[in-house]
Motif scaffolding. Structure first.
Motif, PDB file in Angstrom:
ATOM      1  N   THR A 366       0.828  -1.208   0.000  1.00  0.00           N
ATOM      2  CA  THR A 366       0.000   0.000   0.000  1.00  0.00           C
ATOM      3  C   THR A 366       0.859   1.253   0.000  1.00  0.00           C
ATOM      4  O   THR A 366       0.532   2.250  -0.657  1.00  0.00           O
ATOM      5  N   ALA A 367       1.974   1.221   0.724  1.00  0.00           N
ATOM      6  CA  ALA A 367       2.866   2.378   0.747  1.00  0.00           C
ATOM      7  C   ALA A 367       3.457   2.644  -0.632  1.00  0.00           C
ATOM      8  O   ALA A 367       3.617   3.807  -1.044  1.00  0.00           O
ATOM      9  N   ALA A 368       3.777   1.585  -1.371  1.00  0.00           N
ATOM     10  CA  ALA A 368       4.303   1.775  -2.725  1.00  0.00           C
ATOM     11  C   ALA A 368       3.261   2.419  -3.632  1.00  0.00           C
ATOM     12  O   ALA A 368       3.566   3.348  -4.401  1.00  0.00           O
ATOM     13  N   CYS A 369       2.023   1.955  -3.554  1.00  0.00           N
ATOM     14  CA  CYS A 369       0.945   2.574  -4.345  1.00  0.00           C
ATOM     15  C   CYS A 369       0.721   4.020  -3.927  1.00  0.00           C
ATOM     16  O   CYS A 369       0.448   4.898  -4.766  1.00  0.00           O
ATOM     17  N   PHE A 370       0.847   4.285  -2.634  1.00  0.00           N
ATOM     18  CA  PHE A 370       0.654   5.639  -2.119  1.00  0.00           C
ATOM     19  C   PHE A 370       1.722   6.583  -2.679  1.00  0.00           C
ATOM     20  O   PHE A 370       1.418   7.706  -3.111  1.00  0.00           O
ATOM     21  N   ARG A 371       2.973   6.125  -2.693  1.00  0.00           N
ATOM     22  CA  ARG A 371       4.054   6.960  -3.238  1.00  0.00           C
ATOM     23  C   ARG A 371       3.873   7.164  -4.745  1.00  0.00           C
ATOM     24  O   ARG A 371       4.131   8.258  -5.272  1.00  0.00           O
ATOM     25  N   ARG A 382       0.765  14.575   2.746  1.00  0.00           N
ATOM     26  CA  ARG A 382      -0.217  15.316   3.546  1.00  0.00           C
ATOM     27  C   ARG A 382      -1.437  15.693   2.718  1.00  0.00           C
ATOM     28  O   ARG A 382      -2.580  15.584   3.175  1.00  0.00           O
ATOM     29  N   ASP A 383      -1.199  16.148   1.476  1.00  0.00           N
ATOM     30  CA  ASP A 383      -2.324  16.539   0.629  1.00  0.00           C
ATOM     31  C   ASP A 383      -3.199  15.339   0.280  1.00  0.00           C
ATOM     32  O   ASP A 383      -4.437  15.439   0.269  1.00  0.00           O
ATOM     33  N   LEU A 384      -2.581  14.201  -0.007  1.00  0.00           N
ATOM     34  CA  LEU A 384      -3.375  13.017  -0.336  1.00  0.00           C
ATOM     35  C   LEU A 384      -4.215  12.568   0.853  1.00  0.00           C
ATOM     36  O   LEU A 384      -5.385  12.194   0.699  1.00  0.00           O
ATOM     37  N   VAL A 385      -3.630  12.601   2.041  1.00  0.00           N
ATOM     38  CA  VAL A 385      -4.386  12.194   3.234  1.00  0.00           C
ATOM     39  C   VAL A 385      -5.520  13.178   3.501  1.00  0.00           C
ATOM     40  O   VAL A 385      -6.628  12.779   3.887  1.00  0.00           O
ATOM     41  N   ALA A 386      -5.276  14.464   3.285  1.00  0.00           N
ATOM     42  CA  ALA A 386      -6.338  15.455   3.491  1.00  0.00           C
ATOM     43  C   ALA A 386      -7.519  15.199   2.562  1.00  0.00           C
ATOM     44  O   ALA A 386      -8.684  15.255   2.973  1.00  0.00           O
ATOM     45  N   VAL A 387      -7.234  14.900   1.299  1.00  0.00           N
ATOM     46  CA  VAL A 387      -8.309  14.612   0.345  1.00  0.00           C
ATOM     47  C   VAL A 387      -9.026  13.314   0.721  1.00  0.00           C
ATOM     48  O   VAL A 387     -10.261  13.227   0.666  1.00  0.00           O
ATOM     49  N   LEU A 392     -13.935  10.653   2.845  1.00  0.00           N
ATOM     50  CA  LEU A 392     -14.549   9.703   3.773  1.00  0.00           C
ATOM     51  C   LEU A 392     -15.582  10.389   4.655  1.00  0.00           C
ATOM     52  O   LEU A 392     -16.672   9.850   4.890  1.00  0.00           O
ATOM     53  N   LEU A 393     -15.261  11.582   5.142  1.00  0.00           N
ATOM     54  CA  LEU A 393     -16.209  12.290   6.000  1.00  0.00           C
ATOM     55  C   LEU A 393     -17.427  12.754   5.220  1.00  0.00           C
ATOM     56  O   LEU A 393     -18.533  12.811   5.764  1.00  0.00           O
ATOM     57  N   ALA A 394     -17.238  13.094   3.947  1.00  0.00           N
ATOM     58  CA  ALA A 394     -18.368  13.547   3.136  1.00  0.00           C
ATOM     59  C   ALA A 394     -19.310  12.403   2.794  1.00  0.00           C
ATOM     60  O   ALA A 394     -20.528  12.609   2.698  1.00  0.00           O
ATOM     61  N   ALA A 395     -18.774  11.198   2.594  1.00  0.00           N
ATOM     62  CA  ALA A 395     -19.603  10.032   2.249  1.00  0.00           C
ATOM     63  C   ALA A 395     -19.010   8.807   2.928  1.00  0.00           C
ATOM     64  O   ALA A 395     -18.297   8.019   2.300  1.00  0.00           O
ATOM     65  N   PRO A 396     -19.272   8.622   4.238  1.00  0.00           N
ATOM     66  CA  PRO A 396     -18.652   7.490   4.944  1.00  0.00           C
ATOM     67  C   PRO A 396     -19.147   6.135   4.466  1.00  0.00           C
ATOM     68  O   PRO A 396     -18.395   5.169   4.432  1.00  0.00           O
ATOM     69  N   SER A 440      -9.170   5.494  15.255  1.00  0.00           N
ATOM     70  CA  SER A 440      -9.042   6.612  14.319  1.00  0.00           C
ATOM     71  C   SER A 440      -7.936   6.363  13.300  1.00  0.00           C
ATOM     72  O   SER A 440      -8.082   6.699  12.118  1.00  0.00           O
ATOM     73  N   SER A 441      -6.821   5.762  13.723  1.00  0.00           N
ATOM     74  CA  SER A 441      -5.743   5.471  12.770  1.00  0.00           C
ATOM     75  C   SER A 441      -6.205   4.475  11.715  1.00  0.00           C
ATOM     76  O   SER A 441      -5.911   4.628  10.519  1.00  0.00           O
ATOM     77  N   ALA A 442      -6.948   3.462  12.149  1.00  0.00           N
ATOM     78  CA  ALA A 442      -7.474   2.495  11.184  1.00  0.00           C
ATOM     79  C   ALA A 442      -8.456   3.155  10.227  1.00  0.00           C
ATOM     80  O   ALA A 442      -8.490   2.837   9.031  1.00  0.00           O
ATOM     81  N   LEU A 443      -9.244   4.110  10.717  1.00  0.00           N
ATOM     82  CA  LEU A 443     -10.198   4.789   9.846  1.00  0.00           C
ATOM     83  C   LEU A 443      -9.482   5.653   8.813  1.00  0.00           C
ATOM     84  O   LEU A 443      -9.919   5.756   7.659  1.00  0.00           O
ATOM     85  N   VAL A 444      -8.368   6.272   9.196  1.00  0.00           N
ATOM     86  CA  VAL A 444      -7.583   7.042   8.224  1.00  0.00           C
ATOM     87  C   VAL A 444      -7.013   6.111   7.158  1.00  0.00           C
ATOM     88  O   VAL A 444      -6.986   6.445   5.962  1.00  0.00           O
ATOM     89  N   ARG A 445      -6.568   4.927   7.565  1.00  0.00           N
ATOM     90  CA  ARG A 445      -6.069   3.968   6.569  1.00  0.00           C
ATOM     91  C   ARG A 445      -7.182   3.513   5.630  1.00  0.00           C
ATOM     92  O   ARG A 445      -6.955   3.310   4.427  1.00  0.00           O
ATOM     93  N   VAL A 446      -8.388   3.352   6.167  1.00  0.00           N
ATOM     94  CA  VAL A 446      -9.527   3.013   5.301  1.00  0.00           C
ATOM     95  C   VAL A 446      -9.750   4.115   4.271  1.00  0.00           C
ATOM     96  O   VAL A 446      -9.992   3.845   3.081  1.00  0.00           O
ATOM     97  N   ALA A 447      -9.655   5.368   4.707  1.00  0.00           N
ATOM     98  CA  ALA A 447      -9.826   6.487   3.772  1.00  0.00           C
ATOM     99  C   ALA A 447      -8.742   6.476   2.701  1.00  0.00           C
ATOM    100  O   ALA A 447      -9.015   6.718   1.516  1.00  0.00           O
ATOM    101  N   VAL A 448      -7.511   6.197   3.098  1.00  0.00           N
ATOM    102  CA  VAL A 448      -6.411   6.170   2.125  1.00  0.00           C
ATOM    103  C   VAL A 448      -6.609   5.035   1.125  1.00  0.00           C
ATOM    104  O   VAL A 448      -6.390   5.204  -0.091  1.00  0.00           O
ATOM    105  N   ARG A 449      -7.025   3.869   1.596  1.00  0.00           N
ATOM    106  CA  ARG A 449      -7.246   2.749   0.670  1.00  0.00           C
ATOM    107  C   ARG A 449      -8.380   3.057  -0.306  1.00  0.00           C
ATOM    108  O   ARG A 449      -8.327   2.680  -1.482  1.00  0.00           O
ATOM    109  N   ARG A 450      -9.414   3.736   0.166  1.00  0.00           N
ATOM    110  CA  ARG A 450     -10.489   4.134  -0.752  1.00  0.00           C
ATOM    111  C   ARG A 450      -9.960   5.072  -1.830  1.00  0.00           C
ATOM    112  O   ARG A 450     -10.335   4.974  -3.002  1.00  0.00           O
TER     113      ARG A 450
END
Length: 558
Positions: A366-371, A382-387, A392-396, A440-450
């Motif tokens: 996942t980190a390789a895909c993220f980079r 930071r920008d990718l995580v913010a988006v 996720l918050l707009a449409a959980p 909360s950390s797991a939820l952020v990872r869920v957002a990143v995977r989405r």
């Protein structure tokens, strides 16, 4: 209505009702605005409106119960639970099979143990003596459940609560039973704080109204008090035609209806006659001062001080005229939209709050895909995580199974130092707390995977969402009163509508601009101060003499 006691309604026995203090106060204020001693009639109007549409009551009652439970729920109690590897594996598999977490299964297991403990002393003692408990997990249960469990097992001496929980879990693993139903009812049950209600209030209800209320309460498995609290909240949310309805409720009889309405009319006329007469409107002064209605605007202390200092150069009490000059200049300025946008950007930059640092842990693939995604769009992590968090918050959506699976993920060896807006982090924590703590950390990872699965219009989101900062409240506490005539107000409102703004923002912008560009405004200040044509020459001469005297005194002082 009794003929011997006009004004009393032929009602039956009083019903004791209890409302929360806020609702009671709002009802009393609403009743006082209608007339004296109108509280009981107002409550009866609320009851009749509730009974007028009984088909909508069940949904409204369920929604009110859920809202009350959400507001009064108590946080889980966290307990470490040591298990042997085999039991831990079976518990994880069962949680994944039913798309839930281990804590919910433990809560169901303990509930079954409490309701049908049977012979538990020797199993608990054997469980307490085990030494192969190498897998530790943390579970979250209700505090009342722990109290009941300790009270049950302490009858035989010590209270090995952890051993009793393990016995309950093993019993459930051996016989899951109807686990789906228990997870829906028992697994989600929460301890609640007592509902805060004020003192008892007696309200008279006639027999017919009371019978209808009791019948509805019986169908919905409720009671009068709960239905009346719901009726009061609905009435306060939609207080339409209350005065007429309360009047009809008070004067429901036919015998003395006309007499009572006439008496109410006389009372209103007497109350209106006791009010002091309005002062006559002040006529415009021959000096031409703008006697329009005064409007209050809020500035920061520094801006107000600079305005007063600049206005003193043109005479005493000239702040209002100075602001009117600034407003007229802004209205005539062709690039007012660009000036407003620039002012908004500067204000947002000055009030921006720093982001909260967050550590994002991902597995290697996942980190390789993220980079790769960050390099493709030339964006920072930071920008990718913010988006991702914003989406996720707009449409959980239905993220609970994914969140539970993500919380159990291992091998998170890659770390990224990112940051989130304080409000976004707070929203993420609140969303994660619905399913347990420390998720909360797991939820952020869920957002990143989405985001990695579906970037969609990532370029637009990186431009519009990533740069956004939380803003601290504007510190505009200094009050400035400005008299504005109707014509100037009309032009100001038209400009506000065209720019998507409001009076306060535009007047503050006008003040900032007049402080920056105040050269050669003396003629406009004089025109604004002495706008009437009559006596204009005399007033200008008077102003000139005053200015010469003031400047002479200042030179002598120096």
């Amino acid at each position: 209505m009794s003929e011997t006691n006009m004004g009393r309604i032929p009602v039956g026995d009083p019903i004791p009702l209890r409302f929360d203090p806020t609702t009671k106060q709002r009802l009393e204020e609403l009743a006082a605005d209608i007339g004296p001693r109108r509280f009981g009639a107002l409550v009866r109007v609320a009851a009749r409106r509730l009974l007028a549409d009984p088909d909508r009551v069940p949904d409204a009652l369920n929604q009110a119960r859920r809202a009350s439970a959400d507001a009064r729920r108590i946080t889980w109690a966290e307990r470490p639970l040591d298990l042997d590897p085999a039991t831990s594996t079976r518990l994880n598999e069962l949680a994944q099979e039913f798309h839930t977490d281990r804590s919910a299964i433990v809560r169901v297991a303990v509930h079954r143990f409490l309701t049908g403990a049977g012979r538990f002393r020797h199993p608990v003692l054997r469980e307490n003596a085990r030494t192969d408990l190498t897998c530790r997990t943390r579970v979250y249960v209700n505090r009342s459940t722990l109290v009941r469990l300790e009270k049950l097992i302490s009858r035989n001496g010590d209270a090995p609560t952890a051993a009793a929980i393990r016995v309950a879990v093993r019993r459930l693993l051996d016989d899951p039973g109807d686990l789906t139903a228990d997870l829906a009812t028992i697994g989600t049950a929460r301890d609640l704080t007592p509902e805060t209600l004020g003192p008892r209030t007696n309200v008279h209800f006639d027999n017919e109204l009371r019978d209808q209320l009791d019948a509805l309460a019986g169908r919905l498995e409720s009671d009068r008090a709960e239905l009346m609290r719901l009726a009061a909240r609905q009435l306060l949310a939609n207080p339409r035609d209350l005065e007429k309805a309360v009047t009809e409720e008070i004067y429901r009889g036919d015998a003395n209806r006309d007499l009572l309405i006439a008496r109410d009319t006389r009372r209103r006329q007497a109350a209106a006659a006791d009010q002091p007469a309005h002062a006559p409107t002040r006529a415009p002064s021959p000096q031409g001062n703008p006697f329009g209605k005064r409007h209050v605007f809020r500035f920061d202390e520094d801006t107000k001080r600079r305005l007063e200092k600049l206005a003193d150069d043109y005479g005493p009490r000239r702040v209002s005229a100075l602001l009117r000059v600034g407003i007229r200049t802004l209205i005539a300025y062709p690039a007012a939209g660009e000036a407003l946008a620039q002012a908004r950007r500067a204000d947002a930059q000055a009030r921006a709050l720093p982001h909260d640092p967050v550590t994002l842990k991902l597995d290697s693939p996942t980190a390789a895909c993220f980079r790769t995604l960050a390099a493709r769009y030339e964006a920072s992590p930071r920008d990718l995580v913010a988006v991702a968090v914003h989406r996720l918050l707009a449409a959980p959506g239905h993220h609970r199974p994914t969140l539970i699976a993500e919380a159990a993920t291992s091998g998170l060896d890659e770390k990224f130092k990112v940051s989130l807006r304080p409000s976004a982090r707070r929203d993420i924590e609140q969303l994660a707390d619905r399913h347990g703590t420390r998720l909360s950390s797991a939820l952020v990872r869920v957002a990143v995977r989405r985001l990695l699965d579906n970037p969609a219009d990532l370029a637009g989101d990186l431009e519009n969402i990533a740069p956004v900062h939380d803003l601290r409240p504007a510190e505009r506490t200094a009050r400035v009163d400005v008299a504005l005539d109707d014509e100037l107000l009309a032009h100001l409102d038209a400009l506000a509508d065209r720019l998507g703004s409001n009076r306060q923002e535009l007047v503050y912008l006008a003040a900032q601009r007049i402080l920056r560009f105040h050269n050669n405004i003396e003629d406009r200040m004089l025109d604004e101060m002495f706008r009437a044509q009559n006596n204009r020459k005399h007033l200008l001469a008077k102003h000139a003499r005053r200015e010469r005297t003031r400047r002479k005194d200042r030179d002598d002082t120096v």
